[in-house]
Design a protein around this motif. Sequence first.
Motif, short mmCIF file in Angstrom:
data_model
loop_
_atom_site.label_atom_id
_atom_site.label_comp_id
_atom_site.label_asym_id
_atom_site.label_seq_id
_atom_site.Cartn_x
_atom_site.Cartn_y
_atom_site.Cartn_z
N ARG A 166 0.83 -1.20 0.00
CA ARG A 166 0.00 0.00 0.00
C ARG A 166 0.88 1.26 0.00
O ARG A 166 0.64 2.19 -0.78
N VAL A 175 -2.77 5.95 15.58
CA VAL A 175 -2.74 4.62 14.98
C VAL A 175 -1.87 3.70 15.84
O VAL A 175 -0.79 4.10 16.29
N ASN A 226 -0.97 -4.26 15.93
CA ASN A 226 -2.38 -4.42 16.27
C ASN A 226 -2.86 -5.78 15.78
O ASN A 226 -3.61 -5.86 14.80
N ARG A 284 -4.81 -9.03 14.92
CA ARG A 284 -6.22 -9.41 14.90
C ARG A 284 -6.43 -10.55 15.89
O ARG A 284 -5.49 -11.13 16.40
N THR A 286 1.46 1.51 6.57
CA THR A 286 1.47 0.07 6.81
C THR A 286 0.67 -0.28 8.06
O THR A 286 0.02 -1.33 8.13
N GLY A 324 -1.97 1.22 9.05
CA GLY A 324 -3.40 1.49 8.86
C GLY A 324 -3.78 2.95 8.82
O GLY A 324 -4.96 3.28 8.74
N THR A 357 -3.86 6.98 7.30
CA THR A 357 -4.20 7.55 6.01
C THR A 357 -3.51 8.90 5.85
O THR A 357 -3.08 9.52 6.84
#
Length: 539
Positions: A67, A200, A204, A206, A272, A274, A276
């Motif tokens: 990304r 952020v 993190n 899951r 990376t 998450g 923006t």
Amino acid sequence: MQWILSVFYFLLILSVFTVILVDKGDSGRKFAWLLIIAVLPVVGLVLYFMFGINYRHHWIFNRRHQRYRDIFEAGTTPELNRILFGHDNVSAVKEEFRPLARLLGADSYPSVTSGNDVEIITSGQRKFDLLREDILAAKESIHIEYFHFGNDKGSKEIKRLLMQKAREGIKVRFLYENIANFPIASAYYNNMRKAGVDVVKFTNPRMHVLDFATKLNYRNHRKIVVIDGKIGYTGGMNINDHYFRQWRDTHLRMTGDAVAVLQYTFLDSWLTGGGTIDKPMIDFYPMVKKPAPATETEASATEPKTLVAEPVEVTGCANHIQDNVNSMVGEPCRTAGSATGDADSEIDFHATHPILKGKLMQIVPDEPDLPLPILQMSYEWALQHAKKYIYLQTPYFVPTEPVMDALKTAALCGVDVRLMLPEVADNLLMRPANRAYYEEALQAGVRIFLRKGEFIHAKTFVCDDYLSSIGSANLDFRSFAINYEVNAYIYDEQTARMNKGIFMYDLRQCHELTLEEWNARPWYSRILESFMRLFAPLL
């Protein structure tokens, strides 16, 4: 149903065995994992996913960072690529150190930048004061990436300033290491979000077991601040009163093209993790724009306001400050004696150090999903190519085998190798782990100095009056193989002499450990140290 589970379990074990066998890592390490899984299949699998997977493969890096790479490549320019990855400045590095510069800039890693103004910060109060000034003066953006951001008095003051600037309309992006800050309640960060700070979590995991297991052992250990894309901070100091008021650490404040690499590193972590962004990528790099002529006020905006608040205390200042008087800002020096009997200069770490102008710097980010263990390789290179001396400071000494071998080789070749560590580590487990490597180093001729008083958290080395390194990486397995780290390498005689002087002053509070003294320690200490060495890669 039972036979389906048995087949699944067999295929899982077979797959893990295959992954371990085809891995290009150390054979002894691979054999150890195969043995653990064979003896304790279920526990061994969980431990392997948590601690054993080698992420240093191109495809893993590409997947995790795709990304960011897509956004960066779509928005970059030839000029920005030249600043970050061009090799124009390598020729300005002293010839014998150019191979290191090429190594650190290989395979699309950031290269050497020029024209950087640097202040070496060895006082926590100095860092707090400078950071406070720079945050208050921010005009566009504040980017913060920290391993640990505390909830004590000093931390809350920095938090308050970030919230204040966010309310003023300044874009504040705050990236923190979730696992390292686990004891801090989520409300602490929610208050920042309510004030307009973008927050952020970097690590993190899951909730499914595989994702949790594979991410639990990895930490973002970096300490980065970038303000308006023009001012950068990095080094060993977290945001915490331990660093501001109690511990001895080393940090950097910089302006110049090196800030672009810190910005690049932060934005990679941010996206990376998450986060923006709300403007074109190139707008985060003001050094690639053509600025309008600056007014006198604007020209001084990136200079610390209290630069000469304290005198610089050094010895032999006529030898190394006067030689560079035209490029150095500072107060007159006064001499101080050497507690070690050496003729080397000393520089008081309590002092405010002058800004070093126009320096060559190479910012080197490293992480477990990059293809090369670049920071480990840099330490190996420096140790293998040192001619006269290399002085190292680290709070944690649990070296990988290649680095330990390089330390011993340098000492056995006659290089003056000095290693400064805290007399007592702050972490209970690290105390015997640090000591597990003393005997091996002492036998090879490495000189070990144990610092009393303030806990030393600095992660630095200086070599042959030219190469300096200041960063977040400890001299241990975790920093070289597991953590996300960033170090700054400075190619400059003046900077090296300053760092050497700081090291020599630190020796005042050190006791040199001898092999005879170490061999006289109790038998139970030896057993505990040997036991803890088994778990070195996990600490």
